[in-house]
Every structure is written in structure tokens, then in C-alpha cells.
Scaffold this active site. Structure first.
Site, PDB file in Angstrom:
ATOM      1  N   THR A  70     104.390  67.221  37.785  1.00 42.73           N
ATOM      2  CA  THR A  70     104.304  66.338  36.622  1.00 42.73           C
ATOM      3  C   THR A  70     105.528  66.488  35.727  1.00 42.73           C
ATOM      4  OG1 THR A  70     101.883  66.192  36.596  1.00 42.73           O
ATOM      5  CG2 THR A  70     103.019  65.887  34.498  1.00 42.73           C
ATOM      6  N   ASN A 153      99.393  59.672  47.054  1.00 47.86           N
ATOM      7  CA  ASN A 153      98.437  60.775  46.969  1.00 47.86           C
ATOM      8  C   ASN A 153      97.002  60.355  47.245  1.00 47.86           C
ATOM      9  OD1 ASN A 153      99.022  59.426  44.378  1.00 47.86           O
ATOM     10  ND2 ASN A 153      97.356  60.704  43.587  1.00 47.86           N
ATOM     11  N   GLN A 181     103.470  64.857  47.596  1.00 47.67           N
ATOM     12  CA  GLN A 181     102.583  64.859  48.759  1.00 47.67           C
ATOM     13  C   GLN A 181     103.352  64.929  50.070  1.00 47.67           C
ATOM     14  OE1 GLN A 181      99.342  65.190  48.651  1.00 47.67           O
ATOM     15  NE2 GLN A 181      99.167  64.974  46.430  1.00 47.67           N
ATOM     16  N   GLY A 202     104.688  73.048  43.768  1.00 45.64           N
ATOM     17  CA  GLY A 202     104.411  74.208  44.603  1.00 45.64           C
ATOM     18  C   GLY A 202     102.989  74.297  45.111  1.00 45.64           C
ATOM     19  N   HIS A 203     102.010  73.919  44.302  1.00 43.65           N
ATOM     20  CA  HIS A 203     100.624  74.196  44.696  1.00 43.65           C
ATOM     21  C   HIS A 203     100.091  73.252  45.767  1.00 43.65           C
ATOM     22  CE1 HIS A 203      98.158  71.117  42.427  1.00 43.65           C
ATOM     23  NE2 HIS A 203      99.301  71.002  41.784  1.00 43.65           N
ATOM     24  N   CYS A 327      89.147  60.046  39.610  1.00 42.47           N
ATOM     25  CA  CYS A 327      88.643  60.041  38.238  1.00 42.47           C
ATOM     26  C   CYS A 327      87.614  61.153  38.080  1.00 42.47           C
ATOM     27  CB  CYS A 327      88.016  58.689  37.906  1.00 42.47           C
ATOM     28  SG  CYS A 327      86.648  58.233  38.994  1.00 42.47           S
TER      29      CYS A 327
END
Length: 385
Positions: A70, A153, A181, A202-203, A327
């Protein structure tokens, strides 16, 4: 538990934890400090940067560590657009696709609200693809930046990034792609892609949450969003997360080494899983492109059900996945990505996404497919549409 929500996050690899451990314990120095502890941390940071650069095919100085995908997207979209506007006030438009991650879309909308930019949105076809013709139609002499994500994604559609970037460059416009992704499944060689900026988290790769990377091509002007001591070559101030950088570099290097073999194996499992789901629930609708898609994502709409109800029924059966609408549980808001594909809002509300990491097995997906058949049948029998 069968975990099929790897597009949301992945477990941290043991090798990554081992690589990070020294910098969470004894080697705790600040890489800006001029003593032995600081120098050790600086060396680790430099090594991580070089490792990431090796995977991306760029120079170490073009790698900026961030707190995640982000922040990397925000820095790319806002930073490049603002820098170009500062150099030439005529440049006051940004282009994004209709299926961008909110990190890109909201960055563009911020520029619109507070800096006078116009946001041009490129439509996608029913499979989620951006065509070069559609992109060309929205480019203007005032366009400061184009940002189109590499792989979606929610539905997994893979964009023709090299062609889109070349088109933007033919008009003198820099190009950013969100590769969060794609990393680990597709090549992220920035020269082959022809991009000016590329974001990674990274995650999604087996590193911890809270670490990311932005590649920015040398000489590309970029306005920093975080000001302070001038770390990261002035692009992102703040004491660096050395352990996170080391962990991300380790995870990315491992994923790159396994990429071709893992992608081929998982794509075959994905195709068998899709066929099994469609055979068991004939009215299910596969979303995204049939072939130009990530090996790791299969997303369906189940008309006549509630996606959230199917998701909860699956979890009761030991299968963990996510709502395709991305959501909060209980929300009836349809996914903007799915509606951009032309899927009616009522059908979009029935979406469920299944996403895999490289450890997924045929048995996992066979069990999940049976669980989907049972979950959909249960939701319908209970009238939870």
C-alpha cells in the site's frame, strides 16, 4: 484447515524467520549509526537491497524499502505524479484501470481531491483485461502517469504490462504497475516489463506483514511522502526496518528460484480445481480470464446464493477462503472489480475467491471442491441467498 486465502496473506517461511532473527535480537543497530552495530545493520540492509535488485533486474539504488504494498503504491502514484506536475503544471491527469487495488485508486482520487488532477479510468473487458486500444483512448498530453496492476487480486487476470508500458512510453508517460499479486508467480524483471515503477509486498511471499518494496527507475522524478532524515536516498525517510528488508529479500529470492516450477505445478492444480467446481456446481461462474490468469487464483460467482454465507459454510468444513467482494463480513456491497467486468451487482455479491500458495496439494483442492458443492447446496437449502 485448508488455507485458500493466500492472496490475502501467506504464512512466514521458516527460512525467512531465520534470516531475520539476528536483526531482531543481537544485531539491533540503527543502519544510520556510525558504530559497529550500525554498520552491521547497514550491511544487512545493503545486502537485502542488492538481493531484491537482483530479482528485479535493476540497480540497488532503484530499490526503496517501504512498509508494504500500500505504501509502495501510494509513493509511486502520488510521488511520480506530483513530481511531474511540479516540473510542468500542465501535467495534471493520471490514468488507472477500472480494476485497480484501492491503494492505487485512492491515491489517484487523493490527487484529484487535493491537487487538481483528473483521473482517467481505463475500462476492462469481461475477463478483466485492459487492451492497448482502451489505454490509448484515454492518454492525453496532460497525462502525468499511468498505473495498471500486473495481476488482479480478486480474479487473477494478468495484464499485458509490457505492451501497455510501451504504449505509455511512446507518449512520453511513465508507467507504474502494482505487482503485489504477481511477484513469486510471474517474472518481475523490470527491464522486460518496461515499467518505471513496480510495487511488491512481503507478506504475499512468505515474509512478515509490514515490509514492501518500490522499484523506481533511475532519474524518474518522485516526490517523497514521508519526510525526515532522508533515508532510502531521500525517497522515504525514517529508520529502516532492517529485519523486514532482510525477510522480504529472502522470501523474494526463494520465490524467484522456485517460480517456474511452482507456477507450472500450481496452474495444473488450479485448472483441475476449476473443472471440479464447475462440474459440481454447474451454475457457478468463473470470473477473470480463462488463460491469462495467475496460477494461484480461482474466483467464482455462485448465483442464487450469498457469497458470505458460502464462505462461512466452507469455514465450517475446514476450508478458509475469502469473499470475492473483498468487503467486511456481512456487507452486501458488490465488488467494484466484478462490476467493472460487467457482472450484475446481485451476482457479484455471490463471489468467493480461492487463492493458493506454492504448498497447496491436489488433495487440498479436491477436498475444497467437494466442500464447495456441499456448502452451496447447504446455503440454498437453508434459503441463505
Amino acid at each position: 484447515m485448508i488455507f485458500l486465502d493466500a492472496a490475502a496473506t501467506t504464512p512466514v517461511r521458516r527460512e525467512v524467520l531465520d534470516a531475520m532473527w539476528p536483526y531482531l535480537t543481537g544485531e539491533f543497530g540503527n543502519p544510520s549509526s556510525h558504530h559497529s552495530l550500525g554498520e552491521t545493520a547497514a550491511a544487512a540492509l545493503s545486502g537485502a537491497r542488492a538481493a531484491v535488485a537482483g530479482v528485479l533486474g535493476c540497480r540497488s539504488g532503484e530499490v526503496t524499502f517501504t512498509s508494504g504494498g500500500t505504501e509502495a503504491d501510494n509513493l509511486a502514484v502520488k510521488g511520480i505524479a506530483l513530481a511531474r506536475q511540479a516540473a510542468d503544471p500542465v501535467l495534471n491527469r493520471v490514468v488507472i484501470s477500472a480494476v485497480e487495488h484501492p491503494a492505487v485508486e485512492e491515491s489517484a482520487r487523493y490527487l484529484e481531491r487535493f491537487h487538481g488532477f483528473a483521473v482517467d479510468v481505463v475500462p476492462v473487458d469481461g475477463t478483466g483485461l485492459v487492451s492497448p486500444e482502451a489505454l490509448e483512448a484515454v492518454l492525453r498530453p496532460e497525462t502525468a502517469l499511468v498505473s495498471v496492476m500486473y495481476a488482479n487480486n480478486e480474479v487473477g487476470t494478468v495484464q499485458p504490462i509490457a505492451r501497455l508500458a510501451a504504449l505509455a512510453h511512446s507518449c512520453g508517460i511513465p508507467f507504474h504497475t502494482d505487482a503485489v499479486q504477481a511477484a513469486g508467480w510471474l517474472s518481475v524483471d523490470v527491464k522486460a516489463l518496461g515499467v518505471d515503477a513496480l510495487s511488491i509486498s512481503g507478506h504475499k511471499l512468505g515474509a512478515p506483514k509490514g515490509c514492501g518494496v518500490l522499484y523506481v527507475r533511475g532519474r524518474t522524478r518522485i516526490e517523497p511522502l514521508v519526510h525526515g532524515g532522508g533515508q532510502e536516498r531521500g525517497r522515504r525517510s525514517g529508520t529502516e526496518n532492517v529485519a523486514g528488508a532482510v525477510g522480504l529479500a529472502t522470501a523474494l529470492t526463494m520465490a524467484q528460484a522456485q517460480q517456474l516450477q511452482a507456477a507450472e505445478r500450481v496452474a495444473a492444480l488450479r485448472d483441475a480445481f476449476i473443472a471440479s467446481v464447475l462440474a459440481g456446481v454447474p451454475e457457478a461462474v468463473l470470473t477473470g480470464h480463462s488463460t491469462e490468469r495467475l496460477p494461484s487464483v480461482a474466483s467464482f460467482c455462485f448465483p442464487g446464493t450469498s457469497g458470505e454465507s458460502v464462505l462461512l459454510e466452507l469455514e465450517r468444513r475446514g476450508v478458509v477462503c475469502s469473499s470475492g467482494s473483498a468487503c467486511a463480513a456481512g456487507s452486501d456491497a458488490p465488488s467494484p472489480v466484478l462490476t467493472a467486468l460487467g457482472i450484475e451487482a446481485e451476482v457479484a455479491q455471490t463471489a468467493v475467491r480461492f487463492s493458493f500458495d506454492s504448498s497447496v496439494t491436489a488433495l487440498d483442492l479436491e477436498t475444497a471442491a467437494q466442500g464447495i458443492r456441499d456448502a452451496v447446496a447447504s446455503v440454498r437449502s437453508l434459503g441463505l441467498a
